[in-house]
Design an enzyme around this catalytic site. Structure first.
Site, mmCIF file in Angstrom:
data_model
loop_
_atom_site.group_PDB
_atom_site.id
_atom_site.type_symbol
_atom_site.label_atom_id
_atom_site.label_comp_id
_atom_site.label_asym_id
_atom_site.label_seq_id
_atom_site.Cartn_x
_atom_site.Cartn_y
_atom_site.Cartn_z
ATOM 1 N N ASP A 79 71.390 79.353 -38.179
ATOM 2 C CA ASP A 79 71.597 80.107 -37.079
ATOM 3 C C ASP A 79 71.407 78.982 -35.776
ATOM 4 O OD1 ASP A 79 71.600 82.409 -35.510
ATOM 5 O OD2 ASP A 79 69.459 82.827 -35.661
ATOM 6 N N GLU A 141 78.957 80.782 -30.134
ATOM 7 C CA GLU A 141 78.611 81.794 -29.022
ATOM 8 C C GLU A 141 79.122 81.434 -27.626
ATOM 9 O OE1 GLU A 141 74.602 83.572 -29.343
ATOM 10 O OE2 GLU A 141 74.168 82.792 -27.327
ATOM 11 N N GLY A 229 70.838 89.625 -31.505
ATOM 12 C CA GLY A 229 69.653 90.452 -30.957
ATOM 13 C C GLY A 229 69.893 91.823 -31.706
HETATM 14 ZN ZN LIG Z 1 70.921 84.795 -31.506
#
Ligand SMILES: [Zn+2]
Length: 299
Positions: A79, A141, A229
């Site tokens: 991650d 991201e 999240g």
């Molecule tokens: Zn994250």
């Protein structure tokens, strides 16, 4: 070609939950819950879980994961490795990602979301190339998913209403085309759980999702979208997001706090592990309705 569970999930109309493990003993109960429900999930670790929690290192998590191998049900994902971290420090992200690939991680994420667009694209392109050379998928991201930074979050309702920091459709289209990334983490109202000391044990606010905006991103892109999240978002939003392109959902705070609270009150790691097992099972089966997905994702 390479095995891409998240792409498979999108095609099958389902999603892959990805569980963060800031403490090594959390690996076993998460794997046990996933296998018992015949689901498919990722075990993941972010750089801040080695630097600010007790996961120690990417190598330590890989070793722990190796003790409970169940390759039809769980894979190991790296991650957030940020290019600029939550404390505004530059990170040697390529070194961390190369190391994870050599340790056998089965997918990796680079987070260039604190960079200007062109630099984020450049970093994501580099990491996508590295990942694909190793025959594994890559996540990146785009947009601002707040929460990891120290200091108070801006008022959530203002943030949501303004759409400030949300992933832009035009930028996402360009990002997909120019980076070759396989999965894209998007900002649509979701926030990360707080990790700063003094805030990490607080109840997370119930973030909402701008589902219309998600639909626009999904319509514009061909790749699966990722929801970071994932703890604390009202269930109806999450279930609807799975119909609008979200094919991976990250869960950190929910199982971390279950572990920490029971460890603190009992002093027993085994009791804390049971709490993680129960919470993981409940999340997969009852909250996200993702029990029994293995055959859809990993046939
Ligand atoms: Zn994250």
């Amino acid at each position: 070609m390479y095995f891409d569970p998240v792409k498979n999930a999108l095609a099958a109309g389902t999603a892959v939950p990805a569980f963060n493990v800031p403490y090594l003993p959390m690996v076993e109960p998460v794997v046990r819950a996933v296998v018992e429900l015949d689901s498919f999930a990722l075990i993941e670790t972010a750089r801040l879980e080695w630097t600010k929690f007790e996961a120690r290192s990417a190598a330590a998590v890989a070793a722990e994961f190796g003790r409970f191998r169940a390759p039809d049900h769980v894979r190991l994902h790296l991650d957030h490795v940020p290019v600029i971290d939550e404390d505004d420090m530059r990170v040697d992200y390529l070194a961390d990602i190369r190391e994870a690939i050599s340790l056998g991680y089965q997918s990796v994420m680079v987070d260039g979301s604190r960079l200007p667009l062109q630099e984020n694209i450049t970093a994501a392109r580099q990491v996508a190339d590295l990942a694909h050379a190793a025959a594994i998928p890559c996540e990146a991201e785009l947009g601002a998913i707040l929460g990891h930074e120290a200091g108070p979050l801006p008022p959530y309702e203002e943030l949501f209403a303004s759409g400030k920091g949300f992933t832009r459709v035009d930028e996402a289209r360009r990002f997909e085309r120019e980076t070759g990334c396989d999965w894209l983490s998007v900002a649509i109202g979701n926030i990360h759980g707080a990790i700063a000391a003094g805030a990490r044990d607080k109840k997370k606010i119930a973030a909402r999702l701008d589902l219309d905006h998600l639909q626009r991103l999904h319509d514009a892109l061909g790749i699966p979208l990722v929801l970071h999240g994932g703890s604390g978002i009202p269930r109806e939003y999450v279930l609807e997001s799975f119909k609008r392109g979200i094919a991976k959902i990250n869960i950190a705070t929910e199982i971390r706090q279950a572990y920490e609270q029971v460890l603190q009150s009992t002093g027993q790691i085994t009791a804390a592990q049971e709490a993680v097992y129960e919470r993981t099972k409940w999340l997969i089966k009852d909250y996200f309705e993702l029990g029994g997905t293995r055959l859809l994702i990993c046939p």
